[in-house]
Design an enzyme around this catalytic site. Structure first.
Site, PDB file in Angstrom:
ATOM      1  CB  ILE A  76      -0.952  -0.003   1.212  1.00  0.00           C
ATOM      2  CG1 ILE A  76      -1.910  -1.191   1.135  1.00  0.00           C
ATOM      3  CG2 ILE A  76      -1.741   1.305   1.291  1.00  0.00           C
ATOM      4  CD1 ILE A  76      -2.770  -1.379   2.385  1.00  0.00           C
ATOM      5  CG  ASN A  78      11.987  -3.156   8.052  1.00  0.00           C
ATOM      6  OD1 ASN A  78      11.202  -3.357   7.123  1.00  0.00           O
ATOM      7  ND2 ASN A  78      11.818  -3.706   9.248  1.00  0.00           N
ATOM      8  CG  ASP A 114      13.049  -1.987  12.255  1.00  0.00           C
ATOM      9  OD1 ASP A 114      12.154  -1.767  13.108  1.00  0.00           O
ATOM     10  OD2 ASP A 114      13.336  -3.130  11.860  1.00  0.00           O
ATOM     11  CB  ALA A 153       5.787   0.208   9.201  1.00  0.00           C
ATOM     12  CE1 TYR A 198      -2.154  -6.340  10.660  1.00  0.00           C
ATOM     13  CE2 TYR A 198      -4.523  -6.598  10.374  1.00  0.00           C
ATOM     14  CZ  TYR A 198      -3.337  -5.954  10.069  1.00  0.00           C
ATOM     15  OH  TYR A 198      -3.342  -4.905   9.175  1.00  0.00           O
ATOM     16  CG  ASN A 226     -10.720  -8.530   2.771  1.00  0.00           C
ATOM     17  OD1 ASN A 226     -11.404  -8.130   3.707  1.00  0.00           O
ATOM     18  ND2 ASN A 226     -10.211  -9.757   2.745  1.00  0.00           N
ATOM     19  CB  ILE A 243      -6.902 -11.603  -4.946  1.00  0.00           C
ATOM     20  CG1 ILE A 243      -8.364 -11.288  -4.592  1.00  0.00           C
ATOM     21  CG2 ILE A 243      -6.619 -11.261  -6.407  1.00  0.00           C
ATOM     22  CD1 ILE A 243      -8.749  -9.823  -4.726  1.00  0.00           C
TER      23      ILE A 243
END
Length: 325
Positions: A17, A38, A64, A85, A151, A180, A196
């Site tokens: 993205i 990173n 990072d 990130a 997550y 999604n 997909i």
């Protein structure tokens, strides 16, 4: 926020993205876009064409979000930050400690750096995973947090920290809950890729796509290019301390998705249906379709790419980049 002459730091800017966000920013009159990455998931191939623009660069000292001093130096040179990130859903499932270090502690580091350096604006990437399985469709931003995976838990924590930093330090932020997301630059071959690319890989290998369950589970598929455009609109908006669904509001079942991909690929392969394992059945989200009205009202965002058009764009990109993704 006015973008003219501004310096924008895109954390995770070489990723799926993020690279689209950088491209969208460069279509405005920003002074510069700095990519902080990173390259654990991001790829230089995603941004090579963007680096031809003299306004675009990679932060040379590192990228990072766990490196506090390096991150602070990058934020110090910026007017605004877009924070994308993160470790992805299935990666978080297998490596929860690292998920905490990256998604939660890393986001805390970003927030801390933004406050310390008086950043004008932050756009935080959350996820529709915070909602878990739908208790109502479409999901508005008031939908309860029914998440049950690592997550989603990290994204809920990130949202809570954003709110706390706004309350304590008046940090100007807006958060985006992606549905999604699919499109060019998504990793097409990794173990933790999306539904997909997995279907397309099977069809390209002349193998039957596999659907778990009966294929009725339904989602809201939104193109990465539309998501990128929403990030820029959020950066420009006057909204503060708000979270927004980023999706289409269009419900598509996995069965319908597979049928459309087979049609676009002109394939007559027969789909294989597989029963859920006990573990999959327990944790599988069956429905997640976002209400897009709040984002339309406050940010001026409505999706442009229908699923057919977005898939054609992805298929064309795969054809043009065979062996490189």
């Amino acid at each position: 926020m006015q973008l003219t002459g501004k310096r924008i730091l895109v954390i995770g800017g070489a990723g799926f993205i993020g690279s689209h966000v950088v491209e969208e920013l460069l279509a405005t009159d920003v002074a510069s876009v700095v990519i902080y990455d990173n390259f654990a998931r991001g790829k230089k191939s995603n941004i090579e064409h963007l680096l031809a623009d003299p306004r675009c660069s990679i932060f040379a000292a590192g990228g990072d979000i766990r490196d506090v001093d390096v991150l602070d130096a990058a934020v110090r040179e910026s007017d605004a930050v877009i924070h994308l990130a993160a470790m992805w859903l299935l990666h978080c499932k297998d490596f929860p400690r690292t998920a905490f270090n990256v998604n939660i502690e890393g986001t805390f580091n970003v927030l801390e750096a933004c406050v310390r350096n008086n950043i004008e604006r932050l756009v935080y990437s959350s996820s529709a995973s915070v909602y878990g399985d739908a208790s109502q469709v479409p999901m508005t931003e008031e939908h309860p947090f029914n998440n049950r995976n690592f997550y989603g838990a990290t994204k809920i924590a990130g949202e809570a920290m954003c709110r706390a930093y706004h309350d304590r330090y008046n940090l100007s932020y807006v958060g985006l809950r992606y549905m999604n997301v699919y499109g060019p630059h998504q990793d097409q071959t990794a173990a933790y890729t999306g539904v997909i690319p997995i279907m397309l890989n099977k069809i390209d290998a002349n193998e039957a796509p596999v659907i778990n369950g009966d294929g009725s589970q339904a989602y809201d598929f939104v193109s990465a290019k539309d998501v990128a455009r929403c990030n820029v609109l959020a950066l420009q908006s006057e909204a503060v301390d708000e979270f927004y669904n980023v999706g289409t509001g269009v419900q598509t079942s996995i069965g319908e998705l597979c049928d459309l991909i087979l049609e676009l690929k002109q394939s007559d392969i027969t789909v294989t249906y597989k029963p859920y394992s006990a573990d999959d059945a327990r944790r599988m989200v069956q429905n997640r379709i976002g209400c897009p009205e709040k984002a339309a009202r406050d940010l001026g965002f409505r999706f442009s790419d229908g699923l057919r058009e977005g898939l054609l764009d992805l298929i064309a990109w795969r054809e043009a980049n065979k062996g490189q993704y």
